[in-house]
Design a protein around this motif. Structure first.
Motif, PDB file in Angstrom:
ATOM      1  N   ILE A  68       0.842  -1.197   0.000  1.00 42.48           N
ATOM      2  CA  ILE A  68       0.000   0.000   0.000  1.00 42.48           C
ATOM      3  C   ILE A  68       0.879   1.250   0.000  1.00 42.48           C
ATOM      4  N   LEU A  69       1.864   1.265   0.871  1.00 43.09           N
ATOM      5  CA  LEU A  69       2.755   2.423   0.940  1.00 43.09           C
ATOM      6  C   LEU A  69       3.567   2.583  -0.339  1.00 43.09           C
ATOM      7  N   ASP A  70       3.912   1.469  -0.993  1.00 44.35           N
ATOM      8  CA  ASP A  70       4.640   1.542  -2.269  1.00 44.35           C
ATOM      9  C   ASP A  70       3.812   2.228  -3.359  1.00 44.35           C
ATOM     10  N   GLN A  71       2.495   2.160  -3.250  1.00 41.89           N
ATOM     11  CA  GLN A  71       1.606   2.739  -4.260  1.00 41.89           C
ATOM     12  C   GLN A  71       0.889   3.988  -3.739  1.00 41.89           C
ATOM     13  N   ALA A  72       1.433   4.595  -2.708  1.00 39.14           N
ATOM     14  CA  ALA A  72       0.784   5.722  -2.032  1.00 39.14           C
ATOM     15  C   ALA A  72       0.408   6.855  -2.975  1.00 39.14           C
ATOM     16  N   SER A  73       1.218   7.118  -3.983  1.00 40.37           N
ATOM     17  CA  SER A  73       0.923   8.249  -4.878  1.00 40.37           C
ATOM     18  C   SER A  73      -0.357   8.034  -5.686  1.00 40.37           C
ATOM     19  N   VAL A  77      -7.437   7.147  -0.412  1.00 44.63           N
ATOM     20  CA  VAL A  77      -8.034   6.585   0.800  1.00 44.63           C
ATOM     21  C   VAL A  77      -7.857   5.074   0.801  1.00 44.63           C
ATOM     22  N   LEU A  78      -7.539   4.554   1.975  1.00 48.06           N
ATOM     23  CA  LEU A  78      -7.425   3.120   2.207  1.00 48.06           C
ATOM     24  C   LEU A  78      -8.573   2.700   3.116  1.00 48.06           C
ATOM     25  N   ILE A  79      -9.316   1.706   2.673  1.00 54.44           N
ATOM     26  CA  ILE A  79     -10.395   1.128   3.468  1.00 54.44           C
ATOM     27  C   ILE A  79      -9.858  -0.190   4.018  1.00 54.44           C
ATOM     28  N   ILE A  80      -9.864  -0.331   5.331  1.00 54.83           N
ATOM     29  CA  ILE A  80      -9.424  -1.587   5.935  1.00 54.83           C
ATOM     30  C   ILE A  80     -10.631  -2.286   6.538  1.00 54.83           C
ATOM     31  N   GLY A  81     -10.869  -3.502   6.081  1.00 54.21           N
ATOM     32  CA  GLY A  81     -11.924  -4.353   6.619  1.00 54.21           C
ATOM     33  C   GLY A  81     -11.316  -5.329   7.598  1.00 54.21           C
ATOM     34  N   THR A  82     -11.707  -5.245   8.860  1.00 56.82           N
ATOM     35  CA  THR A  82     -11.059  -5.999   9.935  1.00 56.82           C
ATOM     36  C   THR A  82     -11.780  -7.298  10.309  1.00 56.82           C
ATOM     37  N   GLY A  83     -12.586  -7.832   9.409  1.00 53.20           N
ATOM     38  CA  GLY A  83     -13.303  -9.067   9.706  1.00 53.20           C
ATOM     39  C   GLY A  83     -14.737  -8.780  10.104  1.00 53.20           C
ATOM     40  N   ARG A  84     -15.281  -9.610  10.972  1.00 52.39           N
ATOM     41  CA  ARG A  84     -16.688  -9.449  11.396  1.00 52.39           C
ATOM     42  C   ARG A  84     -16.940  -8.126  12.106  1.00 52.39           C
ATOM     43  N   ASP A  85     -16.002  -7.716  12.921  1.00 53.25           N
ATOM     44  CA  ASP A  85     -16.178  -6.523  13.742  1.00 53.25           C
ATOM     45  C   ASP A  85     -15.062  -5.527  13.474  1.00 53.25           C
ATOM     46  N   ALA A  95      -0.213   6.927  11.546  1.00 47.82           N
ATOM     47  CA  ALA A  95       0.688   8.040  11.276  1.00 47.82           C
ATOM     48  C   ALA A  95       1.482   7.800   9.991  1.00 47.82           C
ATOM     49  N   ALA A  96       1.931   6.574   9.751  1.00 46.94           N
ATOM     50  CA  ALA A  96       2.691   6.259   8.538  1.00 46.94           C
ATOM     51  C   ALA A  96       1.830   6.467   7.299  1.00 46.94           C
ATOM     52  N   LEU A  97       0.571   6.059   7.364  1.00 49.33           N
ATOM     53  CA  LEU A  97      -0.337   6.264   6.226  1.00 49.33           C
ATOM     54  C   LEU A  97      -0.611   7.750   6.011  1.00 49.33           C
ATOM     55  N   ARG A  98      -0.842   8.461   7.097  1.00 53.97           N
ATOM     56  CA  ARG A  98      -1.095   9.900   7.002  1.00 53.97           C
ATOM     57  C   ARG A  98       0.110  10.612   6.386  1.00 53.97           C
ATOM     58  N   GLU A  99       1.311  10.233   6.828  1.00 53.36           N
ATOM     59  CA  GLU A  99       2.543  10.825   6.303  1.00 53.36           C
ATOM     60  C   GLU A  99       2.698  10.545   4.806  1.00 53.36           C
ATOM     61  N   ALA A 100       2.204   9.391   4.365  1.00 56.81           N
ATOM     62  CA  ALA A 100       2.263   9.033   2.946  1.00 56.81           C
ATOM     63  C   ALA A 100       1.141   9.691   2.141  1.00 56.81           C
ATOM     64  N   GLY A 101       0.260  10.443   2.818  1.00 57.83           N
ATOM     65  CA  GLY A 101      -0.832  11.128   2.128  1.00 57.83           C
ATOM     66  C   GLY A 101      -2.049  10.260   1.875  1.00 57.83           C
ATOM     67  N   ILE A 102      -2.181   9.177   2.630  1.00 59.53           N
ATOM     68  CA  ILE A 102      -3.299   8.248   2.463  1.00 59.53           C
ATOM     69  C   ILE A 102      -4.285   8.424   3.613  1.00 59.53           C
ATOM     70  N   GLY A 103      -5.538   8.716   3.281  1.00 60.73           N
ATOM     71  CA  GLY A 103      -6.598   8.740   4.282  1.00 60.73           C
ATOM     72  C   GLY A 103      -6.942   7.317   4.672  1.00 60.73           C
ATOM     73  N   ALA A 127      -8.010   2.179  -2.251  1.00 59.25           N
ATOM     74  CA  ALA A 127      -7.443   0.860  -2.033  1.00 59.25           C
ATOM     75  C   ALA A 127      -8.194   0.235  -0.865  1.00 59.25           C
ATOM     76  N   ALA A 128      -8.189  -1.086  -0.814  1.00 61.51           N
ATOM     77  CA  ALA A 128      -8.830  -1.780   0.306  1.00 61.51           C
ATOM     78  C   ALA A 128      -7.948  -2.948   0.749  1.00 61.51           C
TER      79      ALA A 128
END
Length: 134
Positions: A68-73, A77-85, A95-103, A127-128
C-alpha cells in the motif's frame, strides 16, 4: 458436525488480477470478484487485486502495509476491513499512512466492501485491505 470447515492455510502466490474491480460477494473465508473466487484475505490496490496473508487485525503491521505504501501516490483513501467486527488500528501505522498522504477508514469487512465498491465506481483513487470473514 460443523456446517462449514476452515479451508487449508492460505498460500499466497504471485498471481493477481492486474486491475481493480468491484468485490461481488464474500463469505466462506474468501471473496468473489470478476467471476473468480479467492480464499483468504485481499489487497485491492491500483495495481490490481492481490492475495494478502493477514488473517486477524493484530497481524496488520508495516510489512502487511508495504504494498500500500509503495503505491501511495495512486491512493487517496485506504479502506481496511477488519473481519466481522471493527478492530483498533495501531496509531503508528495510522501516522505512517497519514505521512504518505493516504486517508484511512477502518471498519468491519462487510461495510468496507460496500465502501470500496462505491468509491471505485465513483472513480476515486481507493485501495482496500480486506480480512476474510471467518
Amino acid at each position: 458436525m460443523a456446517l462449514f470447515q476452515r479451508p487449508p492455510p492460505l498460500v499466497v502466490r504471485d498471481q493477481h488480477l492486474p486491475r481493480q474491480v468491484p468485490i461481488e460477494a464474500y463469505g466462506d473465508f474468501g471473496f468473489r470478484f470478476e467471476g473468480m473466487t479467492h480464499s483468504g484475505s485481499l489487497l485491492c490496490l491500483p495495481s490490481g487485486i492481490h492475495g494478502w496473508q493477514v488473517e486477524q487485525p493484530a497481524e496488520i503491521d508495516s510489512e502487511a502495509l508495504a504494498s500500500i505504501l509503495d503505491q501511495a501516490s495512486a491512493i487517496d483513501v485506504l479502506i481496511i476491513g477488519t473481519g466481522r467486527d471493527i478492530a483498533p488500528f495501531p496509531p503508528a501505522l495510522r501516522a505512517a499512512l497519514r505521512e504518505a498522504g493516504i486517508g484511512l477508514e477502518v471498519m468491519g469487512t462487510v461495510p468496507a466492501i460496500r465502501t470500496y465498491n462505491i468509491l471505485l465506481a465513483e472513480g476515486r483513487p481507493v485501495a482496500a485491505a480486506l480480512i476474510a470473514i471467518t
